[in-house]
Design a protein around this motif. Structure first.
Motif, PDB file in Angstrom:
ATOM      1  N   ILE A   1     -12.982   4.985   9.405  1.00 26.97           N
ATOM      2  CA  ILE A   1     -11.935   3.961   9.450  1.00 26.97           C
ATOM      3  C   ILE A   1     -11.679   3.585  10.906  1.00 26.97           C
ATOM      4  CG2 ILE A   1      -9.520   3.448   8.939  1.00 26.97           C
ATOM      5  CD1 ILE A   1      -9.713   5.415   6.612  1.00 26.97           C
ATOM      6  N   VAL A   2     -11.930   2.346  11.223  1.00 24.21           N
ATOM      7  CA  VAL A   2     -11.770   1.882  12.608  1.00 24.21           C
ATOM      8  C   VAL A   2     -10.486   1.076  12.792  1.00 24.21           C
ATOM      9  CG1 VAL A   2     -14.238   1.905  13.087  1.00 24.21           C
ATOM     10  CG2 VAL A   2     -13.190  -0.164  12.121  1.00 24.21           C
ATOM     11  N   SER A   3      -9.956   0.501  11.712  1.00 21.90           N
ATOM     12  CA  SER A   3      -8.695  -0.238  11.823  1.00 21.90           C
ATOM     13  C   SER A   3      -8.079  -0.370  10.428  1.00 21.90           C
ATOM     14  CB  SER A   3      -8.895  -1.630  12.448  1.00 21.90           C
ATOM     15  OG  SER A   3      -9.718  -2.430  11.631  1.00 21.90           O
ATOM     16  N   THR A   4      -6.791  -0.723  10.420  1.00 21.97           N
ATOM     17  CA  THR A   4      -6.048  -0.852   9.170  1.00 21.97           C
ATOM     18  C   THR A   4      -5.457  -2.258   9.104  1.00 21.97           C
ATOM     19  OG1 THR A   4      -5.505   1.489   9.149  1.00 21.97           O
ATOM     20  CG2 THR A   4      -4.172   0.045   7.755  1.00 21.97           C
ATOM     21  N   THR A   5      -5.627  -2.907   7.940  1.00 18.18           N
ATOM     22  CA  THR A   5      -5.092  -4.242   7.720  1.00 18.18           C
ATOM     23  C   THR A   5      -3.795  -4.126   6.923  1.00 18.18           C
ATOM     24  OG1 THR A   5      -7.317  -5.189   7.688  1.00 18.18           O
ATOM     25  CG2 THR A   5      -5.537  -6.519   6.727  1.00 18.18           C
ATOM     26  N   PRO A   6      -2.731  -4.740   7.375  1.00 17.36           N
ATOM     27  CA  PRO A   6      -1.494  -4.707   6.572  1.00 17.36           C
ATOM     28  C   PRO A   6      -1.684  -5.513   5.306  1.00 17.36           C
ATOM     29  CG  PRO A   6      -1.228  -6.177   8.448  1.00 17.36           C
ATOM     30  CD  PRO A   6      -2.542  -5.474   8.640  1.00 17.36           C
ATOM     31  N   ASN A   7      -1.061  -5.074   4.231  1.00 20.39           N
ATOM     32  CA  ASN A   7      -1.103  -5.803   2.965  1.00 20.39           C
ATOM     33  C   ASN A   7      -0.131  -6.960   3.083  1.00 20.39           C
ATOM     34  OD1 ASN A   7      -1.356  -6.614   0.321  1.00 20.39           O
ATOM     35  ND2 ASN A   7      -1.247  -4.539  -0.514  1.00 20.39           N
ATOM     36  N   ALA A   8      -0.676  -8.163   3.234  1.00 24.44           N
ATOM     37  CA  ALA A   8       0.137  -9.340   3.566  1.00 24.44           C
ATOM     38  C   ALA A   8       1.202  -9.566   2.502  1.00 24.44           C
ATOM     39  CB  ALA A   8      -0.754 -10.564   3.690  1.00 24.44           C
TER      40      ALA A   8
ATOM     41  N   VAL B   1      -8.122   1.004   0.260  1.00 28.32           N
ATOM     42  CA  VAL B   1      -9.264   0.174  -0.122  1.00 28.32           C
ATOM     43  C   VAL B   1      -9.899  -0.422   1.121  1.00 28.32           C
ATOM     44  CG1 VAL B   1      -8.395  -0.376  -2.427  1.00 28.32           C
ATOM     45  CG2 VAL B   1      -7.754  -1.819  -0.490  1.00 28.32           C
ATOM     46  N   VAL B   2     -11.191  -0.699   1.027  1.00 24.32           N
ATOM     47  CA  VAL B   2     -11.947  -1.270   2.147  1.00 24.32           C
ATOM     48  C   VAL B   2     -11.768  -2.784   2.140  1.00 24.32           C
ATOM     49  CG1 VAL B   2     -14.218  -1.552   3.188  1.00 24.32           C
ATOM     50  CG2 VAL B   2     -13.620   0.597   2.059  1.00 24.32           C
ATOM     51  N   THR B   3     -11.405  -3.352   3.277  1.00 19.41           N
ATOM     52  CA  THR B   3     -11.232  -4.801   3.392  1.00 19.41           C
ATOM     53  C   THR B   3     -12.318  -5.464   4.235  1.00 19.41           C
ATOM     54  OG1 THR B   3      -9.775  -4.546   5.316  1.00 19.41           O
ATOM     55  CG2 THR B   3      -8.738  -4.604   3.137  1.00 19.41           C
ATOM     56  N   ASP B   4     -13.038  -4.670   5.030  1.00 20.95           N
ATOM     57  CA  ASP B   4     -14.119  -5.227   5.844  1.00 20.95           C
ATOM     58  C   ASP B   4     -15.163  -4.140   6.060  1.00 20.95           C
ATOM     59  OD1 ASP B   4     -15.474  -7.142   7.402  1.00 20.95           O
ATOM     60  OD2 ASP B   4     -14.668  -6.258   9.232  1.00 20.95           O
ATOM     61  N   GLY B   5     -16.440  -4.543   5.959  1.00 25.03           N
ATOM     62  CA  GLY B   5     -17.536  -3.592   6.117  1.00 25.03           C
ATOM     63  C   GLY B   5     -18.184  -3.205   4.806  1.00 25.03           C
ATOM     64  N   GLN B   6     -17.848  -3.925   3.714  1.00 22.12           N
ATOM     65  CA  GLN B   6     -18.391  -3.574   2.403  1.00 22.12           C
ATOM     66  C   GLN B   6     -19.910  -3.715   2.332  1.00 22.12           C
ATOM     67  OE1 GLN B   6     -15.795  -5.639   2.972  1.00 22.12           O
ATOM     68  NE2 GLN B   6     -14.302  -5.648   1.295  1.00 22.12           N
ATOM     69  N   LEU B   7     -20.485  -4.608   3.115  1.00 21.03           N
ATOM     70  CA  LEU B   7     -21.931  -4.831   3.045  1.00 21.03           C
ATOM     71  C   LEU B   7     -22.722  -3.642   3.587  1.00 21.03           C
ATOM     72  CD1 LEU B   7     -22.176  -8.582   4.163  1.00 21.03           C
ATOM     73  CD2 LEU B   7     -22.242  -7.649   1.842  1.00 21.03           C
ATOM     74  N   ARG B   8     -22.078  -2.754   4.326  1.00 20.91           N
ATOM     75  CA  ARG B   8     -22.783  -1.623   4.927  1.00 20.91           C
ATOM     76  C   ARG B   8     -22.634  -0.335   4.121  1.00 20.91           C
ATOM     77  NH1 ARG B   8     -20.468  -4.221   9.493  1.00 20.91           N
ATOM     78  NH2 ARG B   8     -18.663  -2.809   9.413  1.00 20.91           N
ATOM     79  N   ILE B   9     -21.958  -0.393   2.981  1.00 17.47           N
ATOM     80  CA  ILE B   9     -21.707   0.841   2.226  1.00 17.47           C
ATOM     81  C   ILE B   9     -22.140   0.697   0.779  1.00 17.47           C
ATOM     82  CG2 ILE B   9     -19.783   1.571   3.688  1.00 17.47           C
ATOM     83  CD1 ILE B   9     -17.866   0.433   1.656  1.00 17.47           C
TER      84      ILE B   9
ATOM     85  N   ALA C   1     -20.569   4.467   8.072  1.00 21.45           N
ATOM     86  CA  ALA C   1     -20.292   3.045   8.310  1.00 21.45           C
ATOM     87  C   ALA C   1     -18.850   2.848   8.761  1.00 21.45           C
ATOM     88  CB  ALA C   1     -20.544   2.248   7.029  1.00 21.45           C
ATOM     89  N   PRO C   2     -18.638   2.054   9.819  1.00 23.13           N
ATOM     90  CA  PRO C   2     -17.265   1.728  10.234  1.00 23.13           C
ATOM     91  C   PRO C   2     -16.662   0.683   9.291  1.00 23.13           C
ATOM     92  CG  PRO C   2     -18.839   0.601  11.640  1.00 23.13           C
ATOM     93  CD  PRO C   2     -19.654   1.469  10.710  1.00 23.13           C
ATOM     94  N   VAL C   3     -15.422   0.881   8.869  1.00 34.21           N
ATOM     95  CA  VAL C   3     -14.779  -0.042   7.930  1.00 34.21           C
ATOM     96  C   VAL C   3     -13.334  -0.275   8.344  1.00 34.21           C
ATOM     97  CG1 VAL C   3     -16.244   0.563   5.964  1.00 34.21           C
ATOM     98  CG2 VAL C   3     -14.122   1.843   6.383  1.00 34.21           C
ATOM     99  N   THR C   4     -12.788  -1.372   7.837  1.00 31.35           N
ATOM    100  CA  THR C   4     -11.367  -1.676   7.952  1.00 31.35           C
ATOM    101  C   THR C   4     -10.743  -1.485   6.576  1.00 31.35           C
ATOM    102  OG1 THR C   4     -11.794  -3.279   9.703  1.00 31.35           O
ATOM    103  CG2 THR C   4      -9.686  -3.451   8.576  1.00 31.35           C
ATOM    104  N   VAL C   5      -9.555  -0.917   6.532  1.00 28.92           N
ATOM    105  CA  VAL C   5      -8.954  -0.571   5.244  1.00 28.92           C
ATOM    106  C   VAL C   5      -7.533  -1.112   5.156  1.00 28.92           C
ATOM    107  CG1 VAL C   5     -10.362   1.505   5.013  1.00 28.92           C
ATOM    108  CG2 VAL C   5      -8.105   1.650   6.102  1.00 28.92           C
ATOM    109  N   ALA C   6      -7.002  -1.064   3.928  1.00 29.55           N
ATOM    110  CA  ALA C   6      -5.602  -1.413   3.667  1.00 29.55           C
ATOM    111  C   ALA C   6      -5.109  -0.541   2.528  1.00 29.55           C
ATOM    112  CB  ALA C   6      -5.464  -2.887   3.327  1.00 29.55           C
ATOM    113  N   THR C   7      -3.811  -0.524   2.328  1.00 37.53           N
ATOM    114  CA  THR C   7      -3.196   0.322   1.309  1.00 37.53           C
ATOM    115  C   THR C   7      -2.828  -0.502   0.083  1.00 37.53           C
ATOM    116  OG1 THR C   7      -2.287   1.745   3.028  1.00 37.53           O
ATOM    117  CG2 THR C   7      -1.307   1.928   0.844  1.00 37.53           C
ATOM    118  N   VAL C   8      -3.080   0.046  -1.087  1.00 31.16           N
ATOM    119  CA  VAL C   8      -2.665  -0.586  -2.334  1.00 31.16           C
ATOM    120  C   VAL C   8      -1.150  -0.463  -2.447  1.00 31.16           C
ATOM    121  CG1 VAL C   8      -2.891  -0.611  -4.841  1.00 31.16           C
ATOM    122  CG2 VAL C   8      -4.854   0.032  -3.405  1.00 31.16           C
ATOM    123  N   GLU C   9      -0.487  -1.596  -2.731  1.00 28.19           N
ATOM    124  CA  GLU C   9       0.969  -1.592  -2.828  1.00 28.19           C
ATOM    125  C   GLU C   9       1.411  -2.151  -4.162  1.00 28.19           C
ATOM    126  OE1 GLU C   9       2.758  -3.627   0.403  1.00 28.19           O
ATOM    127  OE2 GLU C   9       1.831  -2.381   1.956  1.00 28.19           O
ATOM    128  N   ALA C  10       2.547  -1.681  -4.660  1.00 29.33           N
ATOM    129  CA  ALA C  10       3.173  -2.209  -5.871  1.00 29.33           C
ATOM    130  C   ALA C  10       4.450  -2.937  -5.466  1.00 29.33           C
ATOM    131  CB  ALA C  10       3.479  -1.086  -6.847  1.00 29.33           C
TER     132      ALA C  10
END
Length: 382
Positions: free
Chosen positions: A372-379, A356-364, A42-51
């Motif tokens: 991983i098709v793209s990366t979302t910055p942690n706003a 962590v996955v930010t988009d595409g959760q319904l397919r997994i 499944a193709p998904v968009t991800v982001a990184t956990v930040e502290a």
């Protein structure tokens, strides 16, 4: 024609199948097989956990209120002869708004002044008589009773002079009321009584309404659960509201100090009212306008943050999908501490730097392989 037996048919089918699978093994998997396997990833968009440190805001919709709203009325009876302003004009405190006919009040002042002059002259004569009586009574030329009468006359006329002076002061006050001036700095509304009309003192209707819009107040309500943090922050430092009008588009937020927290909680809504004061130098805010209000309540230190879209709701509560090194996903339960429009602050089995996955959760599902098709910055929350 010789009939083929069923046994012979089975043998021929078996030979054909062996030949097909043998060739497939020799040439490798077909394009269809490859497409099927790729379809399982499944193709998904991800982001990184930040502290990081995250400011905590409370949000509300506020209403702009005039600092003062004054209904201007006449304090005397008379005819309006002129208005000294235009509708919608900005006026300063003390500027002339309406002129009432002065003639009747000027005449009343002259009459009061005349009465004062008459009684002052009579008082002066009475004091002379009293002086003569005091001199003659010592010589025995007049009786004590005559002197007492002169004393009483002088005192009575002194009282008349005082009353006349009060009448003059009152007439001057009434004459001053013929000029109706603005009691505050503000903006005028429409003229409600035109020149030429007769008005009476304290009529039910106003002549004009003057609204003070520099400064203005912003009233809004927050949930009562925020009250301890509001009180704590106000005791430690100034409590500030960040404001933005609904129709401002890309305009920058404006800030206003919060100077009022209500002394009671609304039992119906469970909220408490707050008010902030803004100088409104450019008259950007207008009474009655709705604004978005953000109030900084707290700061979460070294908090784990993920994009808000990474948090999902399942049968056991909230969770996120974490992408492992082998590109498989696993489900991690989390607890939501705070969220805004962009980020979520969570705690649970997460570590900074994990994906962590930010988009595409319904397919997994847990254990599924992903691409991983793209990366979302942690706003950034600010």
């Amino acid at each position: 024609m010789r009939k083929i037996s069923p046994r012979t048919i089975l043998i021929l089918v078996a030979v054909v199948l062996v030949a097909v699978f043998g060739l497939r093994g020799f040439f490798g998997p077909s394009a269809a097989d490859k497409a099927g396997k790729d379809h399982d990833i499944a193709p998904v968009t991800v982001a990184t956990v930040e502290a990081r440190d995250v400011p905590v805001y409370a949000q509300a919709v506020g209403t702009v209120m005039a600092n003062a709203t004054v209904q201007v009325k006449s304090r005397i009876d008379g005819q309006i002869v002129a208005a000294g302003f235009k509708e919608g004009q900005l006026v300063r405190k003390g500027e002339l708004l309406f002129q009432i006919d002065r003639a009747p009040y000027e005449a009343a002042l002259r009459a009061a002044q005349a009465n004062l002059q008459r009684d002052q002259a009579q008082l002066a004569n009475a004091r002379l008589n009293l002086g003569r009586a005091n001199s003659l009574v010592k010589k025995g030329y007049v009786s004590q009773q005559t002197r007492d009468g002169a004393t009483a006359d002088a005192k009575a006329l002194a009282g008349s002079v005082a009353a006349d002076q009060a009448a003059v002061d009152q007439a001057q006050l009434q004459l001053g009321y013929t000029e109706i001036r603005s009691p505050v700095d503000g903006k005028t509304g429409p003229i409600l009584v035109d020149a030429g009309n007769i008005v009476k003192a304290n009529d039910a209707g106003a002549l004009v309404v003057v609204t003070q819009i520099q400064p203005v107040k912003i009233s809004f309500a927050l949930a009562q659960q925020n009250l301890p943090k509001l009180q704590a922050r106000m005791s430690e430092q100034a409590l500030v509201a960040s404001l933005k009008a609904h129709d401002d588009g890309e305009a920058k937020d404006i800030t206003a100090p919060i100077d009022f927290i209500a002394n009671t909680v609304n039992p119906t809504s469970g909220t408490i009212e707050l008010r902030a004061t803004y100088d409104n130098p450019d008259m950007r805010l207008v009474p009655g306008e709705f604004v978005d209000v953000h109030v900084r309540l707290d700061d979460l230190k070294s908090a784990l943050t993920v994009p808000r879209d990474a948090v999902n709701t399942g049968q056991t509560g909230l969770y996120v999908y974490v992408v492992a090194a082998d590109k498989t996903v696993e489900m991690r339960n989390v607890t939501l501490l705070y969220q805004d429009t962009d980020i979520a602050v969570v705690e649970g089995e997460l570590k900074p730097g994990e994906t962590v996955v930010t988009d595409g959760q319904l397919r997994i599902t847990p254990g599924a392989r992903v691409k991983i098709v793209s990366t979302t910055p942690n706003a950034v929350n600010s």
